[in-house]
Design a protein around this motif. Sequence first.
Motif, PDB file in Angstrom:
ATOM      1  N   ARG A   7       7.110  69.326  44.706  1.00  0.00           N
ATOM      2  CA  ARG A   7       5.725  69.099  45.133  1.00  0.00           C
ATOM      3  C   ARG A   7       4.835  68.673  43.971  1.00  0.00           C
ATOM      4  NH1 ARG A   7       5.351  74.532  48.929  1.00  0.00           N
ATOM      5  NH2 ARG A   7       6.197  73.595  50.859  1.00  0.00           N
ATOM      6  N   LYS A   8       5.120  69.227  42.797  1.00  0.00           N
ATOM      7  CA  LYS A   8       4.278  68.940  41.631  1.00  0.00           C
ATOM      8  C   LYS A   8       4.673  67.658  40.909  1.00  0.00           C
ATOM      9  CE  LYS A   8       3.121  73.776  40.659  1.00  0.00           C
ATOM     10  NZ  LYS A   8       3.273  74.906  39.704  1.00  0.00           N
ATOM     11  N   GLY A   9       5.919  67.223  41.109  1.00  0.00           N
ATOM     12  CA  GLY A   9       6.441  66.071  40.370  1.00  0.00           C
ATOM     13  C   GLY A   9       7.480  66.525  39.357  1.00  0.00           C
ATOM     14  N   VAL A  10       8.553  65.752  39.240  1.00  0.00           N
ATOM     15  CA  VAL A  10       9.642  66.100  38.334  1.00  0.00           C
ATOM     16  C   VAL A  10       9.964  64.917  37.431  1.00  0.00           C
ATOM     17  CG1 VAL A  10      10.658  67.801  39.896  1.00  0.00           C
ATOM     18  CG2 VAL A  10      11.389  65.419  40.047  1.00  0.00           C
ATOM     19  N   ILE A  11      10.634  65.194  36.339  1.00  0.00           N
ATOM     20  CA  ILE A  11      11.039  64.146  35.400  1.00  0.00           C
ATOM     21  C   ILE A  11      12.390  63.588  35.841  1.00  0.00           C
ATOM     22  CG2 ILE A  11      11.612  63.592  33.011  1.00  0.00           C
ATOM     23  CD1 ILE A  11       8.689  64.280  33.383  1.00  0.00           C
ATOM     24  N   ILE A  12      12.432  62.274  36.057  1.00  0.00           N
ATOM     25  CA  ILE A  12      13.685  61.602  36.385  1.00  0.00           C
ATOM     26  C   ILE A  12      13.864  60.433  35.418  1.00  0.00           C
ATOM     27  CG2 ILE A  12      13.641  62.269  38.815  1.00  0.00           C
ATOM     28  CD1 ILE A  12      12.616  59.489  39.507  1.00  0.00           C
ATOM     29  N   ASN A  13      15.034  59.864  35.427  1.00  0.00           N
ATOM     30  CA  ASN A  13      15.324  58.741  34.526  1.00  0.00           C
ATOM     31  C   ASN A  13      15.171  57.422  35.267  1.00  0.00           C
ATOM     32  OD1 ASN A  13      16.132  57.196  32.367  1.00  0.00           O
ATOM     33  ND2 ASN A  13      18.313  57.456  32.781  1.00  0.00           N
ATOM     34  N   ILE A  14      14.137  56.674  34.918  1.00  0.00           N
ATOM     35  CA  ILE A  14      13.919  55.321  35.439  1.00  0.00           C
ATOM     36  C   ILE A  14      13.684  54.424  34.229  1.00  0.00           C
ATOM     37  CG2 ILE A  14      12.536  53.815  36.921  1.00  0.00           C
ATOM     38  CD1 ILE A  14      13.834  55.869  38.609  1.00  0.00           C
ATOM     39  N   ASN A  15      14.763  53.942  33.634  1.00  0.00           N
ATOM     40  CA  ASN A  15      14.650  53.202  32.369  1.00  0.00           C
ATOM     41  C   ASN A  15      13.882  54.021  31.345  1.00  0.00           C
ATOM     42  OD1 ASN A  15      15.980  50.898  33.436  1.00  0.00           O
ATOM     43  ND2 ASN A  15      14.059  50.235  34.395  1.00  0.00           N
ATOM     44  N   GLY A  16      14.239  55.289  31.239  1.00  0.00           N
ATOM     45  CA  GLY A  16      13.524  56.234  30.396  1.00  0.00           C
ATOM     46  C   GLY A  16      12.925  57.323  31.266  1.00  0.00           C
ATOM     47  N   GLU A  17      12.321  58.296  30.645  1.00  0.00           N
ATOM     48  CA  GLU A  17      11.761  59.417  31.409  1.00  0.00           C
ATOM     49  C   GLU A  17      10.551  58.986  32.221  1.00  0.00           C
ATOM     50  OE1 GLU A  17      10.945  62.775  28.955  1.00  0.00           O
ATOM     51  OE2 GLU A  17      13.053  63.396  28.880  1.00  0.00           O
ATOM     52  N   SER A  76       8.074  63.575  51.547  1.00  0.00           N
ATOM     53  CA  SER A  76       7.257  62.362  51.656  1.00  0.00           C
ATOM     54  C   SER A  76       6.762  61.958  50.279  1.00  0.00           C
ATOM     55  CB  SER A  76       6.061  62.587  52.585  1.00  0.00           C
ATOM     56  OG  SER A  76       6.485  62.873  53.902  1.00  0.00           O
ATOM     57  N   ILE A  77       6.954  60.676  49.944  1.00  0.00           N
ATOM     58  CA  ILE A  77       6.510  60.144  48.664  1.00  0.00           C
ATOM     59  C   ILE A  77       5.742  58.844  48.876  1.00  0.00           C
ATOM     60  CG2 ILE A  77       8.358  61.211  47.300  1.00  0.00           C
ATOM     61  CD1 ILE A  77       9.873  58.552  47.432  1.00  0.00           C
ATOM     62  N   THR A  78       4.993  58.447  47.865  1.00  0.00           N
ATOM     63  CA  THR A  78       4.254  57.182  47.925  1.00  0.00           C
ATOM     64  C   THR A  78       4.767  56.203  46.879  1.00  0.00           C
ATOM     65  OG1 THR A  78       2.547  58.102  46.466  1.00  0.00           O
ATOM     66  CG2 THR A  78       2.164  58.268  48.840  1.00  0.00           C
ATOM     67  N   GLU A  79       5.956  56.499  46.353  1.00  0.00           N
ATOM     68  CA  GLU A  79       6.578  55.612  45.375  1.00  0.00           C
ATOM     69  C   GLU A  79       7.875  55.069  45.970  1.00  0.00           C
ATOM     70  OE1 GLU A  79       6.047  57.766  41.260  1.00  0.00           O
ATOM     71  OE2 GLU A  79       6.483  59.201  42.860  1.00  0.00           O
ATOM     72  N   GLY A  80       8.548  54.231  45.235  1.00  0.00           N
ATOM     73  CA  GLY A  80       9.814  53.701  45.707  1.00  0.00           C
ATOM     74  C   GLY A  80      10.711  53.303  44.558  1.00  0.00           C
ATOM     75  N   LYS A  81      10.865  54.208  43.594  1.00  0.00           N
ATOM     76  CA  LYS A  81      11.725  53.928  42.446  1.00  0.00           C
ATOM     77  C   LYS A  81      13.194  53.940  42.863  1.00  0.00           C
ATOM     78  CE  LYS A  81       8.142  53.961  39.681  1.00  0.00           C
ATOM     79  NZ  LYS A  81       7.620  52.709  39.076  1.00  0.00           N
ATOM     80  N   ASN A  82      14.024  53.309  42.051  1.00  0.00           N
ATOM     81  CA  ASN A  82      15.442  53.202  42.349  1.00  0.00           C
ATOM     82  C   ASN A  82      16.090  54.581  42.519  1.00  0.00           C
ATOM     83  OD1 ASN A  82      18.015  51.920  42.639  1.00  0.00           O
ATOM     84  ND2 ASN A  82      18.440  52.400  40.501  1.00  0.00           N
ATOM     85  N   THR A 135       7.566  61.844  38.514  1.00  0.00           N
ATOM     86  CA  THR A 135       7.208  61.420  39.862  1.00  0.00           C
ATOM     87  C   THR A 135       5.837  61.957  40.253  1.00  0.00           C
ATOM     88  OG1 THR A 135       8.305  63.334  40.868  1.00  0.00           O
ATOM     89  CG2 THR A 135       9.631  61.345  40.538  1.00  0.00           C
ATOM     90  N   ARG A 136       5.190  61.257  41.173  1.00  0.00           N
ATOM     91  CA  ARG A 136       3.918  61.741  41.697  1.00  0.00           C
ATOM     92  C   ARG A 136       4.167  62.971  42.573  1.00  0.00           C
ATOM     93  NH1 ARG A 136       1.974  55.865  43.912  1.00  0.00           N
ATOM     94  NH2 ARG A 136       1.327  54.945  41.936  1.00  0.00           N
ATOM     95  N   PRO A 137       3.148  63.776  42.787  1.00  0.00           N
ATOM     96  CA  PRO A 137       3.306  64.918  43.700  1.00  0.00           C
ATOM     97  C   PRO A 137       3.808  64.456  45.065  1.00  0.00           C
ATOM     98  CG  PRO A 137       1.259  65.116  42.472  1.00  0.00           C
ATOM     99  CD  PRO A 137       1.813  63.754  42.150  1.00  0.00           C
ATOM    100  N   ALA A 138       4.707  65.233  45.638  1.00  0.00           N
ATOM    101  CA  ALA A 138       5.315  64.904  46.930  1.00  0.00           C
ATOM    102  C   ALA A 138       4.980  65.989  47.953  1.00  0.00           C
ATOM    103  CB  ALA A 138       6.831  64.780  46.773  1.00  0.00           C
ATOM    104  N   ILE A 139       5.057  65.627  49.214  1.00  0.00           N
ATOM    105  CA  ILE A 139       4.938  66.608  50.296  1.00  0.00           C
ATOM    106  C   ILE A 139       6.365  67.041  50.646  1.00  0.00           C
ATOM    107  CG2 ILE A 139       4.169  67.030  52.658  1.00  0.00           C
ATOM    108  CD1 ILE A 139       2.167  64.710  52.253  1.00  0.00           C
ATOM    109  N   VAL A 140       6.657  68.315  50.506  1.00  0.00           N
ATOM    110  CA  VAL A 140       8.026  68.808  50.695  1.00  0.00           C
ATOM    111  C   VAL A 140       8.011  70.095  51.513  1.00  0.00           C
ATOM    112  CG1 VAL A 140      10.196  69.416  49.557  1.00  0.00           C
ATOM    113  CG2 VAL A 140       8.569  67.920  48.377  1.00  0.00           C
ATOM    114  N   ASN A 141       8.832  70.140  52.540  1.00  0.00           N
ATOM    115  CA  ASN A 141       8.956  71.344  53.367  1.00  0.00           C
ATOM    116  C   ASN A 141      10.395  71.512  53.833  1.00  0.00           C
ATOM    117  OD1 ASN A 141       6.072  72.364  53.804  1.00  0.00           O
ATOM    118  ND2 ASN A 141       5.875  70.204  54.364  1.00  0.00           N
TER     119      ASN A 141
END
Length: 206
Positions: free
Chosen positions: A105-115, A152-158, A118-124
């Motif tokens: 919900r708060k956002g996590v660090i993922i690898n997308i060509n580097g760290e 639910s997210i508002t991004e679309g990273k790989n 993510t934006r906050p997500a709606i998760v249940n």
Amino acid sequence: MGVKVQKRKQSSGKNFCYFVVYKPYGMLSQFSKEGEKPTLADLGFAFPRDAYPVGRLDHDSEGLLLITNDKSLNSKLLSPKNHYKKTYWVQVDREISDEAIEQLRKGVIININGEYKTRPAIVNRIVEPTLPERVPPIRFRVNVPTSWIELSITEGKNRQVRKMTAAVGFPTLRLIRSAIGPLYIDNMNSGDVKILEEAEIATLFY
């Protein structure tokens, strides 16, 4: 295929058509052939020659895919500045914890060509949705439970959703996009194609 297609005429005079597809597992989100994997052309539906998917779903993901020849809609839905919501049903390995859900919900660090955070997500948490069987099915392990979340997210990273759940320690086993903005998968089956009605089309442009 003799079907009546709802068209939306723009000021330019061009007729635009809009479809939603329940993309099956293992199918590429494209019409052109690439290796032995099936493509949207294998759905057997007579899409207009100038129609293309809006965004994509990975071959190992399932669910809602929007197809249109309206390039303005492509820009509206994919531009990060518009924060257009996409919703997924996600089956994860093991019983997901409250702590993991809060992290997502708060956002996590993922690898997308580097760290990348993510934006906050709606998760249940959700009960297992009623879905078409996946072919092939996920690997079943008697002593290891699984659980489901709606995210639910508002991004679309790989491969973003898969990377997000992995980052909090609960790898994704099955991933279904259930909604794009106001469009929902409803009672569609894998491989179905639905022609959008005028009222449904209008909601995409709000």
